[in-house]
Write a protein that holds these residues in place. Sequence first.
Motif, short mmCIF file in Angstrom:
data_model
loop_
_atom_site.label_atom_id
_atom_site.label_comp_id
_atom_site.label_asym_id
_atom_site.label_seq_id
_atom_site.Cartn_x
_atom_site.Cartn_y
_atom_site.Cartn_z
N LEU A 9 -0.52 4.00 7.65
CA LEU A 9 0.94 3.96 7.67
C LEU A 9 1.47 5.11 6.83
O LEU A 9 0.93 5.41 5.77
N ALA A 10 2.51 5.76 7.28
CA ALA A 10 3.11 6.88 6.57
C ALA A 10 4.59 6.62 6.38
O ALA A 10 5.28 6.23 7.34
N ALA A 11 5.08 6.79 5.16
CA ALA A 11 6.49 6.47 4.88
C ALA A 11 7.00 7.32 3.74
O ALA A 11 6.26 7.66 2.81
N TYR A 33 -6.93 -6.29 10.70
CA TYR A 33 -7.07 -4.84 10.60
C TYR A 33 -7.00 -4.41 9.13
O TYR A 33 -6.52 -5.14 8.27
N ARG A 34 -7.47 -3.20 8.87
CA ARG A 34 -7.30 -2.59 7.55
C ARG A 34 -6.08 -1.67 7.57
O ARG A 34 -5.75 -1.10 8.62
N VAL A 35 -5.41 -1.50 6.43
CA VAL A 35 -4.27 -0.59 6.36
C VAL A 35 -4.34 0.24 5.08
O VAL A 35 -4.87 -0.20 4.06
N ARG A 36 -3.82 1.44 5.18
CA ARG A 36 -3.58 2.30 4.01
C ARG A 36 -2.22 2.95 4.18
O ARG A 36 -1.68 3.03 5.30
N LEU A 37 -1.67 3.43 3.08
CA LEU A 37 -0.35 4.06 3.09
C LEU A 37 -0.47 5.50 2.63
O LEU A 37 -1.05 5.79 1.58
N MET A 54 -4.78 1.46 -2.38
CA MET A 54 -4.50 1.45 -0.94
C MET A 54 -3.58 2.60 -0.55
O MET A 54 -3.17 2.71 0.60
N THR A 55 -3.27 3.47 -1.49
CA THR A 55 -2.24 4.49 -1.28
C THR A 55 -2.83 5.89 -1.44
O THR A 55 -3.59 6.16 -2.38
N ASP A 56 -2.48 6.77 -0.52
CA ASP A 56 -2.88 8.18 -0.60
C ASP A 56 -1.61 9.03 -0.71
O ASP A 56 -0.71 8.92 0.13
N LEU A 57 -1.53 9.84 -1.76
CA LEU A 57 -0.37 10.70 -1.96
C LEU A 57 -0.56 12.00 -1.19
O LEU A 57 -1.59 12.67 -1.33
N GLY A 87 -7.38 16.56 5.99
CA GLY A 87 -8.57 16.06 5.32
C GLY A 87 -8.59 14.55 5.24
O GLY A 87 -9.63 13.91 5.42
N LEU A 88 -7.41 13.96 4.98
CA LEU A 88 -7.29 12.51 4.86
C LEU A 88 -7.61 11.82 6.19
O LEU A 88 -8.38 10.85 6.24
#
Length: 366
Positions: A9-11, A33-37, A54-57, A87-88
């Motif tokens: 997810l991107a926000a 499901y799995r989720v990341r932000l 769970m968060t990627d900057l 890369g992410l």
Amino acid sequence: MTTPPLILLAAGGTGGHLFPAEALGVELIKRGYRVRLATDSRALRYSGLFTQDMTDLVPSETVRGRDPVSLARTAVMLGYGLVVALGLVRRLKPAAVVGFGGYPTLPPLLAARLLGVPGIIHDANAVLGRANRFLSGRVNAIATSLPGVLDRDPALAGKTVTVGTPMRPAVLAAAAVPYEAPQANGPLRVLVVGGSQGARVMSDIVPPAIERLEPALWSRLVLTQQVREEDMARVRAVYDKLKINAEFAPFFSDLPARLAQNHLVVSRSGAGTVAELAAIGRPSILVPLPGAIDQDQFANAGVLSGADGAVRIVQSEFTPDRLASEISAFAAEPAQLAAMAAKARSVGRLDAAERLADLVAKVAGI
């Protein structure tokens, strides 16, 4: 055992973008499901579903000016963000990337496009935001909160689905609280908010408006107001002088519950706020943020005011006298507040997270 599919997810880093992402995340996790932000550093202030692990900057930059220096800075930062996002996405291998608006969504969605990963955008506004407008031709599907947003663009309308605005569990819980109109001469609970970033205009207008009310109303008021730290002292001084029962904070983490507890809400009209007012069913006075290029808040407020669930006041007309007049009229006619609450609730959708999750699963092929 096979690893469950991952949805990235991107926000953008404001509540209006993050809260729908959080609501979808809850529903996707419920489905196994799995989720990341993927977001920017502003999102770390919210302690919801997305913990730091769970968060990627992802670096990004908003267009802050049209001069060459500002545009160059934005381009460089977004380009750097795209390299990080590539890369992410390569590392995470998501089944799909879902964007919720704001410039921080550009690098992850563009990376998904370049790497052949299905992309979906969701827009909660009555008009498509600038980042989503740029991405609209580069994604597999577009989800909107409101019908008709892209009807004039046949190329996009064919891949657009109206799902509503996904609601967090806290909003769904608040929506279960029935509206009870204030009793004659009983407490009148008023909540004043300005969006996740606050709004100085509320500190400028609301205190003098309260001063203009009949003194008999002062003792009835139970006021809760979002106030920026720099405005706190001057706002408090007015209410202390009038002996108003008031509570202040720069930010309310339990806003859905507070919406449900109050008889009247005075607020900006960001997409998230309008959607939550509709889902919970609360009457409001909405003051759209002026000066926006696409006038999205004006259009958002029009959804509720057009249904007679809110009063829309443009900021140039949002004066202490006008606000005092509106509050006085509502205090004298509690039945009108109850009718507005019902009209607002008729616009709300509570199953948007499920509908959007269905779309994600379809586009991702999972």
